[in-house]
Design a protein around this motif. Structure first.
Motif, PDB file in Angstrom:
ATOM      1  N   ARG A   1       0.829  -1.222   0.000  1.00 38.75           N
ATOM      2  CA  ARG A   1       0.000   0.000   0.000  1.00 38.75           C
ATOM      3  C   ARG A   1       0.855   1.260   0.000  1.00 38.75           C
ATOM      4  O   ARG A   1       0.584   2.205  -0.731  1.00 38.75           O
ATOM      5  CB  ARG A   1      -0.894   0.028   1.229  1.00 38.75           C
ATOM      6  CG  ARG A   1      -2.061  -0.910   1.095  1.00 38.75           C
ATOM      7  CD  ARG A   1      -3.021  -0.658   2.222  1.00 38.75           C
ATOM      8  NE  ARG A   1      -3.974  -1.747   2.300  1.00 38.75           N
ATOM      9  CZ  ARG A   1      -4.894  -1.853   3.248  1.00 38.75           C
ATOM     10  NH1 ARG A   1      -4.960  -0.949   4.195  1.00 38.75           N
ATOM     11  NH2 ARG A   1      -5.723  -2.861   3.254  1.00 38.75           N
TER      12      ARG A   1
ATOM     13  N   ARG B   1      11.822  -0.188  -2.600  1.00 38.98           N
ATOM     14  CA  ARG B   1      12.306  -0.866  -3.804  1.00 38.98           C
ATOM     15  C   ARG B   1      11.665  -2.228  -3.973  1.00 38.98           C
ATOM     16  O   ARG B   1      11.533  -2.741  -5.066  1.00 38.98           O
ATOM     17  CB  ARG B   1      13.826  -1.038  -3.737  1.00 38.98           C
ATOM     18  CG  ARG B   1      14.522   0.278  -3.970  1.00 38.98           C
ATOM     19  CD  ARG B   1      16.016   0.089  -4.111  1.00 38.98           C
ATOM     20  NE  ARG B   1      16.657   1.382  -3.986  1.00 38.98           N
ATOM     21  CZ  ARG B   1      17.766   1.600  -3.308  1.00 38.98           C
ATOM     22  NH1 ARG B   1      18.377   0.595  -2.701  1.00 38.98           N
ATOM     23  NH2 ARG B   1      18.278   2.799  -3.247  1.00 38.98           N
TER      24      ARG B   1
ATOM     25  N   LYS C   1       3.842   1.601  -1.115  1.00 35.07           N
ATOM     26  CA  LYS C   1       4.489   1.705  -2.413  1.00 35.07           C
ATOM     27  C   LYS C   1       3.508   2.306  -3.421  1.00 35.07           C
ATOM     28  O   LYS C   1       3.848   3.202  -4.187  1.00 35.07           O
ATOM     29  CB  LYS C   1       4.923   0.300  -2.856  1.00 35.07           C
ATOM     30  CG  LYS C   1       6.031   0.273  -3.874  1.00 35.07           C
ATOM     31  CD  LYS C   1       6.593  -1.140  -3.955  1.00 35.07           C
ATOM     32  CE  LYS C   1       7.776  -1.242  -4.876  1.00 35.07           C
ATOM     33  NZ  LYS C   1       7.486  -0.981  -6.271  1.00 35.07           N
ATOM     34  N   ASP C   2       2.247   1.821  -3.381  1.00 30.23           N
ATOM     35  CA  ASP C   2       1.202   2.369  -4.261  1.00 30.23           C
ATOM     36  C   ASP C   2       0.971   3.859  -3.984  1.00 30.23           C
ATOM     37  O   ASP C   2       0.601   4.617  -4.878  1.00 30.23           O
ATOM     38  CB  ASP C   2      -0.125   1.626  -4.063  1.00 30.23           C
ATOM     39  CG  ASP C   2      -0.087   0.230  -4.674  1.00 30.23           C
ATOM     40  OD1 ASP C   2       0.876  -0.054  -5.432  1.00 30.23           O
ATOM     41  OD2 ASP C   2      -0.987  -0.581  -4.379  1.00 30.23           O
ATOM     42  N   MET C   3       1.178   4.272  -2.735  1.00 32.06           N
ATOM     43  CA  MET C   3       1.009   5.686  -2.382  1.00 32.06           C
ATOM     44  C   MET C   3       2.201   6.531  -2.831  1.00 32.06           C
ATOM     45  O   MET C   3       2.203   7.746  -2.649  1.00 32.06           O
ATOM     46  CB  MET C   3       0.837   5.840  -0.859  1.00 32.06           C
ATOM     47  CG  MET C   3      -0.526   5.383  -0.345  1.00 32.06           C
ATOM     48  SD  MET C   3      -0.506   5.137   1.451  1.00 32.06           S
ATOM     49  CE  MET C   3      -0.368   6.829   2.021  1.00 32.06           C
ATOM     50  N   GLY C   4       3.232   5.886  -3.373  1.00 39.51           N
ATOM     51  CA  GLY C   4       4.363   6.632  -3.915  1.00 39.51           C
ATOM     52  C   GLY C   4       5.609   6.626  -3.040  1.00 39.51           C
ATOM     53  O   GLY C   4       6.611   7.246  -3.394  1.00 39.51           O
ATOM     54  N   TYR C   5       5.538   5.966  -1.905  1.00 38.71           N
ATOM     55  CA  TYR C   5       6.758   5.873  -1.084  1.00 38.71           C
ATOM     56  C   TYR C   5       7.778   4.979  -1.793  1.00 38.71           C
ATOM     57  O   TYR C   5       7.420   4.004  -2.448  1.00 38.71           O
ATOM     58  CB  TYR C   5       6.429   5.351   0.313  1.00 38.71           C
ATOM     59  CG  TYR C   5       5.720   6.389   1.146  1.00 38.71           C
ATOM     60  CD1 TYR C   5       6.449   7.374   1.812  1.00 38.71           C
ATOM     61  CD2 TYR C   5       4.333   6.418   1.203  1.00 38.71           C
ATOM     62  CE1 TYR C   5       5.795   8.355   2.545  1.00 38.71           C
ATOM     63  CE2 TYR C   5       3.671   7.398   1.935  1.00 38.71           C
ATOM     64  CZ  TYR C   5       4.414   8.362   2.605  1.00 38.71           C
ATOM     65  OH  TYR C   5       3.771   9.332   3.316  1.00 38.71           O
ATOM     66  N   ASP C   6       9.042   5.354  -1.614  1.00 29.92           N
ATOM     67  CA  ASP C   6      10.097   4.787  -2.444  1.00 29.92           C
ATOM     68  C   ASP C   6      10.635   3.450  -1.920  1.00 29.92           C
ATOM     69  O   ASP C   6      11.823   3.324  -1.643  1.00 29.92           O
ATOM     70  CB  ASP C   6      11.225   5.836  -2.542  1.00 29.92           C
ATOM     71  CG  ASP C   6      12.333   5.384  -3.485  1.00 29.92           C
ATOM     72  OD1 ASP C   6      12.036   4.586  -4.398  1.00 29.92           O
ATOM     73  OD2 ASP C   6      13.478   5.822  -3.294  1.00 29.92           O
TER      74      ASP C   6
END
Ligand SMILES: Nc1ncnc2c1ncn2[C@@H]1O[C@H](COP(=O)(O)OP(=O)(O)O)[C@@H](O)[C@H]1O
Ligand SMILES: [Mg+2]
Length: 277
Positions: free
Chosen positions: A241, A250, A243-248
């Motif tokens: 979730r 990897r 990651k989907d929100m744009g947190y980096d």
């Protein structure tokens, strides 16, 4: 040479529904492989074919270079220890210690007493030695069944849902025990946290093989997870979730160790950015 080679296995039950179709894979010595898939995917059927309890319609099971079908069944079975999904299918002797001794006695192995003691100790069931296995709780029966398999010291362990029905303590004890064993293992399970701790490799089946790789790679395959009805551990869902929100992030961590180092990395990076470095 691979310790286990599954070549084109197919099997249908009496009503004609194909349970598994064209399954092929190889397992190297010491590898720990998780077999995952929804209910009815064919995991237990696959194990019963590998263990030689059922005969495949097509295909071969080759253990240490010997095929299951060429008169070497006994030799091959000696290498395989199967933990059944339901412990009631496995335990039947009047006492726990007799039950654990049954397998090694049947195979005419040496030092039965020592094997039984070791197996009871490692599964935390020593205190149950004189008890009637059928009167035990489900989790305790499961531990006794595991002790019975370990007492035979098979080269390859086939564990059908080993952690299901265990309380949290028994579950983590079992994972610790299996983790410490340098043995080839195939484990059918829905317990993806156990998979994260234990397995080097994951095979997803739904009648046939849908995925063969690492859990870390599988965690990124949303299509596959959905199709196969697999729920990631909450920990992984959290990262997915974010990651989907744009947190980096990897990758999507599947274990606590991974999650810790990946989170620390991202926090450090954010700190550096904020300081303009
Ligand atoms: N003894 C049986 N007789 C008939 N069908 C069975 C039997 N055991 C399993 N099946 C069917 O075979 C398929 C695969 O079952 P199984 O191997 O038990 O799956 P899993 O272990 O992945 O839940 C299912 O459709 C199931 O209903
Ligand atoms: Mg099953």
């Amino acid at each position: 040479m691979s310790i286990l080679e599954i070549d084109g296995l197919s099997f249908s039950y009496e009503d004609g529904t194909p349970a598994i179709e064209g399954i092929s894979f190889k397992v190297e010595s010491g590898e720990k492989v998780a077999i995952i898939g929804p209910n009815g995917a064919g995991k237990s059927t696959l194990f019963s074919l590998i263990a030689g309890f059922r005969t495949p319609f097509t295909g071969k099971v080759i253990v240490n270079g010997d095929a299951l079908d060429d008169g070497s069944e006994d030799k091959v079975r000696r290498h395989l220890g199967m933990l059944f999904q339901d412990p009631d299918d496995q335990i039947f002797m009047p006492t726990v210690e007799e039950d654990v001794a049954f397998g090694p006695q049947n195979l005419a192995l040496d030092d039965i007493q020592g094997r039984v003691m070791n197996a009871l100790r490692s599964t935390g069931t020593e205190a149950l030695a004189k008890r009637v296995p059928h009167r035990l709780s489900h989790g305790m029966k499961k531990r006794v069944a595991i002790a019975g398999v370990l007492a035979m010291e098979p080269a390859i362990l086939l564990l059908d849902e080993p952690t299901s029905g265990l309380d949290p303590r028994a579950r983590s004890d079992l994972i610790g025990l299996l983790n410490g064993m340098k043995r080839t293992m195939l484990m059918a399970t829905h317990d993806l946290e156990a998979v994260a701790d234990l397995a080097d490799r994951v095979i997803v089946i739904n009648r046939s093989i849908m995925f063969d790789g690492t859990l870390a790679d599988l965690a990124h395959r949303k299509d596959m997870l959905e199709q196969a009805g697999i729920e990631l551990p909450s920990l992984s869902k959290l990262f997915s979730r974010l990651k989907d929100m744009g947190y980096d992030f990897r990758h999507i961590p599947v274990s606590l160790d991974n999650a810790t180092s990946e989170t620390a990395r991202v926090i450090d990076e954010m700190g550096r950015k904020r300081q303009g470095r």
